[in-house]
Enzyme design. Structure first.
Site, PDB file in Angstrom:
ATOM      1  N   GLY A   1       0.579  -1.307   0.007  1.00 14.16           N
ATOM      2  CA  GLY A   1       0.163   0.008  -0.197  1.00 14.16           C
ATOM      3  C   GLY A   1       0.719   1.494  -0.001  1.00 14.16           C
ATOM      4  O   GLY A   1       0.267   2.259   0.187  1.00 14.16           O
TER       5      GLY A   1
ATOM      6  N   LYS B   1      11.452   0.172   8.676  1.00 13.50           N
ATOM      7  CA  LYS B   1      11.189   1.036   9.004  1.00 13.50           C
ATOM      8  C   LYS B   1      10.436   0.859  10.514  1.00 13.50           C
ATOM      9  O   LYS B   1      10.269  -0.231  10.917  1.00 13.50           O
ATOM     10  CB  LYS B   1       9.850   1.706   8.263  1.00 13.50           C
ATOM     11  CG  LYS B   1      10.291   2.061   6.906  1.00 13.50           C
ATOM     12  CD  LYS B   1       8.990   3.011   6.274  1.00 13.50           C
ATOM     13  CE  LYS B   1       7.776   2.378   5.905  1.00 13.50           C
ATOM     14  NZ  LYS B   1       8.023   1.129   5.072  1.00 13.50           N
TER      15      LYS B   1
ATOM     16  N   HIS C   1      -0.164   5.304   8.115  1.00 14.37           N
ATOM     17  CA  HIS C   1      -1.136   4.388   8.214  1.00 14.37           C
ATOM     18  C   HIS C   1      -2.235   5.129   8.990  1.00 14.37           C
ATOM     19  O   HIS C   1      -2.989   4.445   9.686  1.00 14.37           O
ATOM     20  CB  HIS C   1      -0.772   3.032   9.180  1.00 14.37           C
ATOM     21  CG  HIS C   1       0.484   2.382   8.509  1.00 14.37           C
ATOM     22  ND1 HIS C   1       1.672   2.314   9.061  1.00 14.37           N
ATOM     23  CD2 HIS C   1       0.632   1.784   7.264  1.00 14.37           C
ATOM     24  CE1 HIS C   1       2.687   1.735   8.266  1.00 14.37           C
ATOM     25  NE2 HIS C   1       1.970   1.224   7.221  1.00 14.37           N
TER      26      HIS C   1
ATOM     27  N   ASP D   1     -13.354  20.855 -20.582  1.00 12.66           N
ATOM     28  CA  ASP D   1     -12.541  20.166 -19.809  1.00 12.66           C
ATOM     29  C   ASP D   1     -12.486  21.018 -18.300  1.00 12.66           C
ATOM     30  O   ASP D   1     -11.577  20.868 -17.546  1.00 12.66           O
ATOM     31  CB  ASP D   1     -11.408  20.463 -20.354  1.00 12.66           C
ATOM     32  CG  ASP D   1     -10.777  21.640 -20.887  1.00 12.66           C
ATOM     33  OD1 ASP D   1     -11.633  22.893 -20.587  1.00 12.66           O
ATOM     34  OD2 ASP D   1      -9.511  21.938 -21.364  1.00 12.66           O
TER      35      ASP D   1
ATOM     36  N   ASP E   1     -12.216  24.090 -17.299  1.00 14.65           N
ATOM     37  CA  ASP E   1     -11.369  25.349 -16.824  1.00 14.65           C
ATOM     38  C   ASP E   1     -11.879  26.742 -17.360  1.00 14.65           C
ATOM     39  O   ASP E   1     -11.357  27.547 -17.137  1.00 14.65           O
ATOM     40  CB  ASP E   1      -9.887  25.301 -17.533  1.00 14.65           C
ATOM     41  CG  ASP E   1     -10.054  25.035 -19.028  1.00 14.65           C
ATOM     42  OD1 ASP E   1     -10.804  25.175 -19.591  1.00 14.65           O
ATOM     43  OD2 ASP E   1      -8.841  25.492 -19.576  1.00 14.65           O
TER      44      ASP E   1
ATOM     45  N   SER F   1      -9.347  29.928 -25.510  1.00 10.96           N
ATOM     46  CA  SER F   1     -10.272  31.142 -25.373  1.00 10.96           C
ATOM     47  C   SER F   1      -9.388  32.455 -25.106  1.00 10.96           C
ATOM     48  O   SER F   1      -9.748  33.487 -25.607  1.00 10.96           O
ATOM     49  CB  SER F   1     -11.177  31.023 -24.162  1.00 10.96           C
ATOM     50  OG  SER F   1     -10.371  30.774 -22.807  1.00 10.96           O
TER      51      SER F   1
END
Length: 587
Positions: A57, A106, A225, A418, A420, A465
């Site tokens: 993970g 770790k 975690h 899209d 924006d 644009s």
């Protein structure tokens, strides 16, 4: 509670499926599925082997760092769960060699116990090799203070990857077990990491966590975690405020709880900077964090020897972490040269991202922007608005209207484009407001004013644009000058002629013609009605054309790529056309 979305076959097979995929990416690896051990297929058994591991993970950690020049094997548990000692023992057996094995974990209790038990079992069964297995725990999280951590110590975060890299490079070069262990231990002691949580993480196949951060809240020091962080901040601060706070956690010499690294803060400190993408952040944002961290370190006179960025250790939500590695010994720079060389050494693993093997360029102030010459305008007749103050007020109304309409235009564009368009128009409106406040738009020289608006569209809006607006307004300025015929005050006839000329020039750069479900629809309707029917009627014509885009099949623009049935079903107008309608009605 509904599950969050993930793409997988079965949560129970996800780890094995993922590790099998990794071995397809990196064909120098072999995989032991029952024990979830990934290891180098062609192991040089005359060199020290490095083993790491822990819960899955956090990809690419751990298995993504197995390969030539780095780790020899990784033992993977289920998501966020330590592998058991039998799995680890299998990993030790797979990399058994003549030079010895270094196990790196770790600082999490399950990892320490299971990897430690496997190491002790191996030593008990191979007494003659008991001195050939060494064990090192790495903890680099500075969010957990010394008092709170007590005898447990700091949690392991992204900084552990720097230990993998430096120790792995030395092992590949033929270093002895004692040498590899020594450099790994020294490196681990000079790394500090602080994470920032934008949201709590989620294990695939399980219900989302019950605790969440609000949309305006972040958590400093969130563990990988879902362990609680050190503090929460709201609202989310800009990087110019957040990054100094994070650096204080690592580099402060006045905080007795977090003086883990030997910073002097006297201009002599040097660091390797690692900006880690804990998962889900865009490269765009990571680049911004790198820039902010580099600039703040420069401001503090902390030298940056290397910059590393990208995903090394991940969790599910979009979050970053900062790690500093201080490579210089207190008495000499010789260690730094050696350590940086090991950091720069090649590594053939998908998890270790490219780095430049050189310090970043020292940040320099941006050169002032060149100002446009007004010489060419001085000889042209100035055409003023009849009432300049009212002209400016109308411009400001249009800017305010666009800002207010931005959420709705953005909503439209998430369906039809899209997403924006609203923000792009708002950026243009804000640019025009700044130009008015700075005296760049006055109403006393309309050609110059329109050129200023064109420049704002070019520089502040960008994209399609922005280009369309800039071309139209540039052509409009030309039309005002070419049609003036000595006039010093603009008239409706002059506006009409200039608008028609501007639309004609715009058509040379776009194939959109009404009805096309683009901003051209209301713009053309306005221009064509202006000369014959007047301003108010032209605005109504533009509004009607914008409304009509709900029922028009897209022939140009981003909407042309969206399913027509979706657009018709949603009854959403073209967002660009709606922006033109909004501006004209406000004017």
């Amino acid at each position: 509670m509904a599950l969050q979305k993930h793409l997988l076959n079965d949560p129970d097979t996800l780890v094995v499926d993922s590790l099998t995929g990794l071995c397809a990416v990196n064909n120098q690896l072999s995989f032991d599925p029952p024990n979830k051990v990934v290891y180098k297929s062609k192991l040089d058994r005359s060199k020290v082997a490095l083993i790491c591991g822990g819960g899955s993970g956090h990809e690419p950690s751990h298995a993504g760092f197995v390969g030539e020049g780095m780790l020899s094997a990784a033992v993977c548990g289920n998501v966020f769960a330590s592998p058991n000692s039998s799995q680890v023992r299998r990993g030790i057996d797979l990399v058994e060699n003549d030079a010895g094995t270094l196990i790196l974990v770790k600082n999490y209790t399950g990892d320490i116990l299971n990897f430690g038990l496997a190491a002790e079992q191996y030593a008990a069964e191979h007494a003659e090799k008991s001195n050939k297995v060494k064990f090192l725990v790495v903890g680099d999280d500075v969010a957990v203070g010394k008092t709170q951590g007590g005898i447990v110590g700091r949690r392991g975060l992204a900084g552990v990857v720097l230990v993998y890299k430096i120790a792995g490079a030395l092992a590949a070069q033929g270093g002895t077990l004692d040498e590899v262990y020594s450099v790994a231990e020294w490196t681990a002691g000079r790394i500090g990491t602080i994470g920032v949580g934008l949201e709590h993480c989620h294990v695939p196949g399980t219900a989302p966590p019950s605790s969440h951060l609000s949309p305006t809240e972040i958590e400093i020091g969130l563990g990988i975690h879902n362990e609680a962080g050190n503090k929460r901040l709201t609202p989310v601060p800009p990087l110019t405020e957040l990054i100094p706070l994070l650096i204080d956690y690592i580099a402060s010499t006045t905080d007795a709880e977090r003086g883990f690294l030997p910073f002097k803060n006297d201009g002599s400190d040097e660091v390797v900077l690692l900006v880690n993408n804990l998962g889900g952040m865009s490269e765009l944002e990571i680049g911004g964090i790198v820039r902010a961290a580099r600039d703040e370190l420069h401001k503090r006179q902390i030298g940056v020897r290397r910059v590393l960025a990208g995903t090394r250790v991940s969790i599910c939500p979009a979050s970053p972490s900062l790690s500093f590695f201080s490579p210089r010994a207190d008495d000499s720079t010789a260690n730094a040269v050696k350590l940086l060389a090991l950091l720069d050494a090649p590594a053939q693993t998908p998890g270790w991202k490219w780095n430049s093997a050189a310090p970043p360029i020292t940040p320099t102030p941006l050169a002032p922007a060149a100002t446009a010459s007004t010489t060419s305008r001085s000889s042209a007749a100035r055409i003023a608005a009849p009432q300049p103050a009212e002209f400016l007020a109308a411009m400001q109304r249009a800017c305010a209207a666009i800002a207010a309409a931005e959420p709705e235009i953005t909503r439209m564009d998430t369906i039809a484009g899209d997403g924006d368009c609203g923000l792009t128009l708002k950026a243009g409106a804000q640019g025009v407001e700044k130009a008015i406040k700075a005296g760049g738009i006055t109403g006393t020289d309309l050609a110059a004013d329109v050129v200023a608006v064109a420049k704002v569209a070019e520089n502040e809006m960008g994209g399609t644009s922005g280009a369309l607006y800039s071309i139209f307004f540039s052509a409009l300025a030309q039309g005002l000058q070419s049609s003036a015929n000595g006039a010093t005050t603009v008239t409706p006839e002059l506006w009409g002629s200039a608008l028609s000329e501007a639309l004609t020039k715009l058509y040379t750069y776009t194939r959109a013609r009404p009805p096309s479900r683009t901003l051209v629809d209301p713009l053309a309707a306005f221009v064509e009605a202006f000369s014959s029917a007047g301003f108010a009627a032209a605005v109504k014509a533009a509004a009607a054309a914008a409304e009509h885009t709900k029922d028009v099949d897209a022939k140009a623009g981003r909407s042309a790529y969206v399913d027509t049935a979706v657009l018709r079903g949603e009854k959403v107008p073209d967002p660009g056309a709606w922006g033109v309608k909004t501006i004209l009605e406000a004017l």
